[in-house]
Write a protein that holds these residues in place. Structure first.
Motif, short mmCIF file in Angstrom:
data_model
loop_
_atom_site.label_atom_id
_atom_site.label_comp_id
_atom_site.label_asym_id
_atom_site.label_seq_id
_atom_site.Cartn_x
_atom_site.Cartn_y
_atom_site.Cartn_z
N GLU A 2 0.81 -1.11 0.11
CA GLU A 2 0.03 -0.02 -0.04
C GLU A 2 1.07 1.21 -0.06
O GLU A 2 1.86 1.55 0.78
CB GLU A 2 -0.80 0.21 1.39
CG GLU A 2 -2.14 1.09 1.20
CD GLU A 2 -2.84 1.20 2.37
OE1 GLU A 2 -4.09 1.92 2.28
OE2 GLU A 2 -2.78 0.28 3.36
N LYS A 3 0.46 2.41 -0.66
CA LYS A 3 1.15 3.62 -0.91
C LYS A 3 0.51 4.78 -0.07
O LYS A 3 -0.94 4.39 0.07
CB LYS A 3 1.27 3.95 -2.18
CG LYS A 3 2.05 2.92 -3.16
CD LYS A 3 3.47 3.13 -3.07
CE LYS A 3 4.42 2.43 -3.99
NZ LYS A 3 5.66 2.86 -3.95
N PHE A 4 1.13 5.74 0.21
CA PHE A 4 0.48 6.64 1.01
C PHE A 4 1.52 8.09 0.53
O PHE A 4 2.29 8.09 -0.22
CB PHE A 4 0.96 6.68 2.54
CG PHE A 4 0.49 5.33 3.20
CD1 PHE A 4 -0.70 5.30 3.81
CD2 PHE A 4 0.98 3.98 3.25
CE1 PHE A 4 -1.20 4.33 4.22
CE2 PHE A 4 0.72 3.07 3.91
CZ PHE A 4 -0.59 2.97 4.28
N LEU A 19 -0.23 10.84 7.41
CA LEU A 19 -0.23 9.85 6.09
C LEU A 19 -1.56 9.90 5.77
O LEU A 19 -2.43 9.21 6.49
CB LEU A 19 0.42 8.57 6.63
CG LEU A 19 1.90 8.75 6.90
CD1 LEU A 19 2.41 7.58 8.00
CD2 LEU A 19 2.78 8.74 5.55
N ASP A 21 -4.19 7.81 2.70
CA ASP A 21 -4.38 6.62 1.93
C ASP A 21 -4.85 7.31 0.84
O ASP A 21 -5.42 8.53 0.52
CB ASP A 21 -4.99 5.48 2.63
CG ASP A 21 -6.51 5.73 2.88
OD1 ASP A 21 -7.00 6.82 2.40
OD2 ASP A 21 -6.88 5.23 3.62
N GLN A 22 -5.30 6.27 -0.27
CA GLN A 22 -5.76 6.85 -1.62
C GLN A 22 -7.30 7.29 -1.67
O GLN A 22 -7.65 7.98 -2.41
CB GLN A 22 -5.71 5.60 -2.58
CG GLN A 22 -5.73 6.13 -4.06
CD GLN A 22 -4.99 5.02 -4.84
OE1 GLN A 22 -4.68 3.96 -4.47
NE2 GLN A 22 -4.64 5.76 -6.07
N ASN A 23 -7.72 6.91 -0.43
CA ASN A 23 -9.12 7.70 -0.33
C ASN A 23 -9.23 8.74 0.50
O ASN A 23 -10.34 9.30 0.80
CB ASN A 23 -10.00 6.27 0.39
CG ASN A 23 -10.12 5.17 -0.06
OD1 ASN A 23 -10.54 5.02 -1.58
ND2 ASN A 23 -10.07 3.96 0.38
N ASN A 25 -8.23 9.14 3.39
CA ASN A 25 -8.24 8.92 4.95
C ASN A 25 -7.09 9.17 5.42
O ASN A 25 -5.74 8.70 5.13
CB ASN A 25 -8.89 7.55 5.09
CG ASN A 25 -10.13 7.51 4.40
OD1 ASN A 25 -11.06 8.37 4.64
ND2 ASN A 25 -10.54 6.39 4.07
N ARG A 27 -4.58 8.21 8.01
CA ARG A 27 -4.08 6.52 8.49
C ARG A 27 -3.23 6.80 9.81
O ARG A 27 -2.86 6.02 10.72
CB ARG A 27 -3.52 5.83 7.51
CG ARG A 27 -4.36 5.53 6.50
CD ARG A 27 -5.51 4.64 6.86
NE ARG A 27 -4.81 3.16 6.91
CZ ARG A 27 -4.47 2.37 5.71
NH1 ARG A 27 -5.19 2.76 4.60
NH2 ARG A 27 -3.97 1.27 6.17
N GLN A 72 7.29 3.22 0.77
CA GLN A 72 5.55 3.15 0.75
C GLN A 72 4.99 4.53 0.61
O GLN A 72 3.83 5.00 0.44
CB GLN A 72 5.07 2.49 1.65
CG GLN A 72 5.26 1.03 1.64
CD GLN A 72 4.69 0.44 3.02
OE1 GLN A 72 5.55 0.20 3.88
NE2 GLN A 72 3.52 -0.08 3.16
N GLN A 74 4.37 7.75 -1.82
CA GLN A 74 4.41 8.08 -3.18
C GLN A 74 4.65 9.54 -3.28
O GLN A 74 5.01 10.06 -4.52
CB GLN A 74 2.81 7.96 -3.90
CG GLN A 74 2.96 7.98 -5.40
CD GLN A 74 2.24 7.04 -6.24
OE1 GLN A 74 1.99 6.03 -5.58
NE2 GLN A 74 1.56 7.06 -7.28
#
Length: 496
Positions: A2-4, A19, A21-23, A25, A27, A72, A74
């Motif tokens: 998973e990328k962040f 951090l 995530d792709q949505n 959110n 984390r 991890q 991006q």
């Protein structure tokens, strides 16, 4: 794997790392407060090395909390307290003086001299700004004029300037890149927002060498890659915006006419005015919101110097609360302000008054006044200041504002948000992700690295937390507003 996106949110009182995530959110979050230095009344400084060490520490903590490493990530987005000024040695990387913070008033006298020379209109047309000690330009001049040997070194090309974003990129790349983005550049009083270049006439006016100034880039692009042992791999630094512009982007105020207010140490209200600079006739600032894919978006801004800081003062100065979170409970113990008005102009007044000699005022104190009334009046003072700016925005654009999107720490205060809606007479809308400053920096970093495809994808991530609707009668609101206006008049010019 998973990328962040890592957002570095370097604020006035703390450094934070988040951090995403792709949505979109959150984390992981880490935060660390750092020292506030007050050498003289009206002076505010930070240690640039402490800014850096605290920012690196929270980045490491945020990553360790969810057990990830640099491979991890991006991209890294940077958002920062704006106008805060750092000058350092190009060769050694050592600051020549503490960072002079945006709140600092030491150059007020010099700003008066510039105004007396009739330069206000020239500065406004070129930069969109009023002449004020708030902005970076006169702070740079002060360092060059007052630190032994600084001007000589600057003229030899040995010193460079940066706002906090520039300082962080310099440190992350080990001095490889000296860069800022258009949003931060537009807060220096040295950047021409029409030509998108450092203005040589203004630099000459303040006797600042052009060689000190960073390269100006867009708000969403890969500037360089990390060059420190801190990250396991080279991570693209791919988004930069001043904190208020980042919050505006995080709120998805991407259409002309949309307005947001961030309730932080200060309050900052920005209205998207589209692709042309709109010069205010009501003492608001014209600023660059962001530049993406070559397209510049402009905004009208009203800056309020003291907002959340008044709650810190209730805690640290008066000692009537033990934590900032207690202020709402204390204020709710009384049904109204008890005719007490609190103008928190501790460091002068920002928009739309721009009175650098105003000072804080509490008026209407009676034998019945207690600490709950003081807490309530302090919160209400934040809302009234916001109202003054929004009234100026409506007068400038001749257009009624229909809603206000809110974020920042104090937006979690339901009593304040309800009063804000009451006094404005419009809905106040709080998003699900209140960390819009960091989110905006993450979005800018993610767009340039392909983490998110486009702005339309980001719009779909915005979610409502609560909509506050006006409940107060117009008659009551008008009565309160009139008394507030009277209190403001009494606070003006106090320290002149």
């Amino acid at each position: 794997m998973e990328k962040f996106i890592l957002a570095l949110d370097q604020g006035t009182t703390s450094s934070r790392a988040l951090l995403f995530d792709q949505n979109g959110n959150i984390r992981s979050v880490a935060q660390k407060e750092f020292s506030q230095i007050f050498p003289k009344p009206g002076w505010v400084e930070h240690n640039p090395m402490e800014i850096w060490s605290s920012q690196v520490a929270v980045a490491a903590e945020a990553m360790s909390k969810i057990s990830i490493n640099g491979s991890q990530l991006q991209g890294i987005g940077i958002t920062n307290q704006r106008e805060t000024t750092i000058v350092w040695d190009k060769r050694t990387g050592e600051p020549v003086y503490n960072a002079i913070v945006w709140q600092d008033r030491r150059t007020s006298g010099f700003c008066d001299e510039l105004k007396e020379k009739g330069l206000a209109e020239k500065v406004r047309k070129k930069t969109g700004l009023v002449i004020d000690a708030y902005f970076s330009g006169t702070k740079i001049k002060w360092i060059l004029d007052n630190i032994r040997g600084a001007r000589t070194k600057a003229e030899k090309g040995e010193l460079i300037f940066g706002t906090v974003d520039t300082w962080l990129v310099w440190k992350l790349t080990q001095g490889r890149r000296h860069v800022t983005d258009v949003s931060n550049a537009s807060r220096t009083m040295l950047f021409n927002i029409n030509t998108l270049k450092w203005d040589e006439e203004l630099l000459a006016l303040l006797n600042i060498p052009l060689a000190m100034m960073p390269e100006v880039a867009s708000s969403s692009e890969i500037y360089d890659y990390t060059n420190t042992t801190f990250f396991a791999s080279k991570v693209p630094i791919s988004g930069i915006a001043g904190d208020q512009q980042a919050a505006m982007f995080g709120q998805m105020c991407v259409n002309e006419g949309m307005v947001k207010n961030t309730y932080g140490t200060g309050c900052f209200i920005l209205k998207n005015t589209g692709q042309k600079p709109f010069i205010s006739s009501n003492n608001l600032i014209t600023t660059i919101a962001w530049q993406i894919d070559g397209q510049v978006t402009y905004a009208l801004e009203g800056s309020i110097f003291i907002a959340g800081a008044v709650v810190q003062w209730l805690r640290d100065g008066l000692g009537i609360i033990n934590s900032s979170a207690e202020v709402e409970t204390l204020a709710a113990q009384v049904p109204d302000n008890g005719d007490l008005y609190f103008v928190p102009s501790f460091t002068g007044m920002g928009a739309p008054h721009w009175d650098q000699y105003a000072r804080g005022l509490m008026v209407g104190i009676s034998r019945g006044t207690n600490r709950s009334h003081i807490a309530r009046a302090a919160l209400e003072g934040i809302a009234y200041q916001t109202m003054d700016v929004m009234n100026a925005m409506e007068a400038d654009t001749n257009m009624k504002i229909t809603e206000l999107r809110v974020d920042g720490g104090a937006s979690a205060n339901n009593l304040l948000m309800q009063f804000q809606s009451d006094i404005l007479g419009i809905p106040v809308i709080r998003p699900k992700v209140a960390e819009t400053t960091a989110l905006g920096a993450a979005y800018l970093a993610g767009l340039s690295t392909g983490f998110w495809a486009n702005i339309d994808e980001l719009k779909k991530q915005w979610q409502l937390n609560h909509r506050f609707l006006p409940q107060m009668s117009n008659k009551m609101a008008d009565c309160l507003k009139a008394k507030w206006a009277d209190a403001v008049v009494r606070a003006k010019s106090w320290s002149k």
